[in-house]
Design a protein around this motif. Sequence first.
Motif, PDB file in Angstrom:
ATOM      1  N   ASP A   1       0.646  -0.998  -0.217  1.00  0.00           N
ATOM      2  CA  ASP A   1       0.267  -0.363   0.193  1.00  0.00           C
ATOM      3  C   ASP A   1       0.721   0.790   0.137  1.00  0.00           C
ATOM      4  O   ASP A   1       1.918   0.796   0.459  1.00  0.00           O
ATOM      5  CB  ASP A   1      -1.106   0.261   1.490  1.00  0.00           C
TER       6      ASP A   1
ATOM      7  N   ASP B   1       0.794   3.493   1.868  1.00  0.00           N
ATOM      8  CA  ASP B   1       1.375   4.005   3.319  1.00  0.00           C
ATOM      9  C   ASP B   1       2.395   3.197   3.546  1.00  0.00           C
ATOM     10  O   ASP B   1       3.512   3.746   4.229  1.00  0.00           O
ATOM     11  CB  ASP B   1       0.598   3.144   4.315  1.00  0.00           C
TER      12      ASP B   1
ATOM     13  N   LYS C   1       3.190   8.167   6.984  1.00  0.00           N
ATOM     14  CA  LYS C   1       3.154   9.442   7.031  1.00  0.00           C
ATOM     15  C   LYS C   1       4.243  10.294   7.773  1.00  0.00           C
ATOM     16  O   LYS C   1       3.787  11.261   7.573  1.00  0.00           O
ATOM     17  CB  LYS C   1       2.019   9.428   8.394  1.00  0.00           C
TER      18      LYS C   1
ATOM     19  N   HIS D   1      10.276   2.992   2.995  1.00  0.00           N
ATOM     20  CA  HIS D   1      11.191   4.226   4.351  1.00  0.00           C
ATOM     21  C   HIS D   1      11.214   3.029   5.250  1.00  0.00           C
ATOM     22  O   HIS D   1      12.127   2.794   6.109  1.00  0.00           O
ATOM     23  CB  HIS D   1      11.405   5.291   5.327  1.00  0.00           C
ATOM     24  N   ASP D   2      10.263   2.751   6.080  1.00  0.00           N
ATOM     25  CA  ASP D   2      10.028   1.373   7.440  1.00  0.00           C
ATOM     26  C   ASP D   2      10.426   0.396   7.037  1.00  0.00           C
ATOM     27  O   ASP D   2      11.269  -0.572   7.937  1.00  0.00           O
ATOM     28  CB  ASP D   2       8.408   1.644   7.761  1.00  0.00           C
ATOM     29  N   LEU D   3       9.895  -0.555   5.401  1.00  0.00           N
ATOM     30  CA  LEU D   3      10.721  -1.333   4.901  1.00  0.00           C
ATOM     31  C   LEU D   3      12.274  -1.892   4.820  1.00  0.00           C
ATOM     32  O   LEU D   3      12.992  -2.894   5.220  1.00  0.00           O
ATOM     33  CB  LEU D   3       9.611  -2.029   3.720  1.00  0.00           C
TER      34      LEU D   3
ATOM     35  N   GLN E   1      14.027  -0.569   7.340  1.00  0.00           N
ATOM     36  CA  GLN E   1      15.010  -0.459   7.998  1.00  0.00           C
ATOM     37  C   GLN E   1      15.693  -1.806   8.688  1.00  0.00           C
ATOM     38  O   GLN E   1      16.263  -2.519   9.418  1.00  0.00           O
ATOM     39  CB  GLN E   1      13.882  -0.150   9.574  1.00  0.00           C
TER      40      GLN E   1
END
Lengths: 195, 459
Positions: free
Chosen positions: A20, A22, A27, A44-46, A48
């Motif tokens: 998705d 997101d 955010k 970004h979060d993936l 990490q």
Amino acid sequence: MTPFVVHTGIAAALPAPNVDTDAIMPKQFLKRIDRAGLAEGAFHDLRQDSDFVLNRTPWNRASILVCGENFGCGSSREYAVWGLMQWGIRVIVAPSIAGIFFGNCEKNGLLAITLPAADVAVLSGLATDGDTARMEVDLPAQTIRHGRGETAFDISEMRKTLLLDGKDHIARTLEYEADIAAYEHARRRLNPLLK
Amino acid sequence: MKTLYEKLLDAHTVRRIDAETVLLYVDLHVMNEYTSPQAFAGLHEAGRIVRHPDRHLAIVDHVSPTRAIASLDEVEDAGGRLQIETLAANCARHGLELIDLFDPRQGIEHVVVPDLGLAWPGMTILCGDSHTTTYGAFGALAYGIGTSEIEHILATQTVEHAVLKPMRITLTGTPGPGVSAKDMVMAVIAHIGPNGAAGHAVEWEGPAVAGLGMEGRMTLCNMIVEAGARVAIIAPDIKALAHLNGRAHAPQGADWNALQAQAANLYSDPGAAFDREVALDVSEIAPLVTWGTSPDQAAPIMSTIPEPTSDADRRALAYMDLAAGTPLNTIRIDRAFIGSCTNARIDDLRAAADILRDRRVADGVTAICVPGSKAVRQQAEAEGLDVVFRAAGFEWRGSGCSMCLAMNDDVAARGERLASSTNRNFEGRQGRGARTHLMSPAMVAAAAVTGRLTDVRML
């Protein structure tokens, strides 16, 4: 918008379904009023996770993403497409691509290609091996050239023309000014509610 | 013979562009502070003007703080504050109507627009937010767009529209106790999958749709986006017109009569061809909760978490820290959230308050209610619902998108588990590492008071 003609680059396989927007652009990167500085936000979060494909050589230089079903679903945020472009992505290939995201790609010169699942599986397999991950995407010829030959794709004439020219969609629509004015005139007569 | 979607499309087609695209006229464009700044910047860079300043409405909602503040200076987040200020500057520069943070009409755009009587049968309404389909409940052709398309509308009052395939979802039967519109749309999404309506304009039809009030119908049109629908629509009936009649921007007098006459023709002709048909008997569904990270990963509350059948399922269970076979009604929560454009209208707050009356939020659970708009909040207060929420231990907040996407300061912490009346349970949606279970507002209230996912029918 950035024109797209022929692009050669490394393809990365991202086979998970329903990635998705997101996940593509979290955010914390949405609080801005310009389009700049979003490369850092892409996945970004993936990212990490050091095992995430875009963290590994040679896919850390990938410019083609071979994705799963329903890529780009969810929020309408165009930030997702700006971030992918700034990260260096020029082509997305998937069995299906979510509607708003697909529209956002074409407005920015990111070539979004949908292909039958079997074709995507072949490309995904090639992308998974660093030795075969290099591909050439040829828009005029509507084909992707790779180590096992080539894979043809469909695209509408309008999208192809706009991508090749890098032409602004608004400039093209403004050529229809007479049609818009005529519509508004007729509509005023037909529908007094919309003045 | 035409479907309702095709009739609306025909009425708004300025011209055909190619075999699959038309230039569509936009009657009303709604915008917010977070997807519009770059559209205005693009317009200014190109030296273009806003073609029809009176066909746009701007509303601050995504970054709105939900705690009371007296001025913009108290918005602590500099980025969000800049977006709010930029929207105001852009509206002032182009003469566009703005509903800012301190306007008594403020709220979530998809709650405010119908409440003001701006969603009429037969209109096209576009907005840079995926849940714009909400207005389809009134027989409007409405859908979400990206920022480039916002700029396109500002400059031309049109948008390039890729023609969709019509799809019909028919709901029959009578819902049992505790089953709401949210459960109906969640059941459909679980049935057809997160991609099941992709490329389609969905028309909701059938006696169970007709039986819903306008708020429930808005929930259906809003959330079917999570099955990939680009457009959702319901033929306007007497309920739709009655809901609109008398609101601030509803037509009056002769214009009202003309609108009624127009609405009478807004239906799919008998025998019109749909590309896809789905039918569901709502008497067979139970209140649902999601267990995964995609809105289709949902199951009846009295069941157990299903065995994973794909890598995506296994990843979802790992993220959610749940195991297959676990009874859903044993899963403990840390937070309860009632809010969002899907479920924060007055009926939603009434349904939740009915559960909360004379009950208390369980120890260790943080519960907040964010009414969909200031008007909804005021109505709820007039009915004494705020007293019920507060007495139960809920925080009673100001309006906005809030923890639905956590762009303001309402954010769940890593590892926290939420019962939420929102629309997306994506990884990180309500806070990085936070775990979301989607459900109806009444089910959120039930979970809040027991401290675990709970069958509202058992209370």
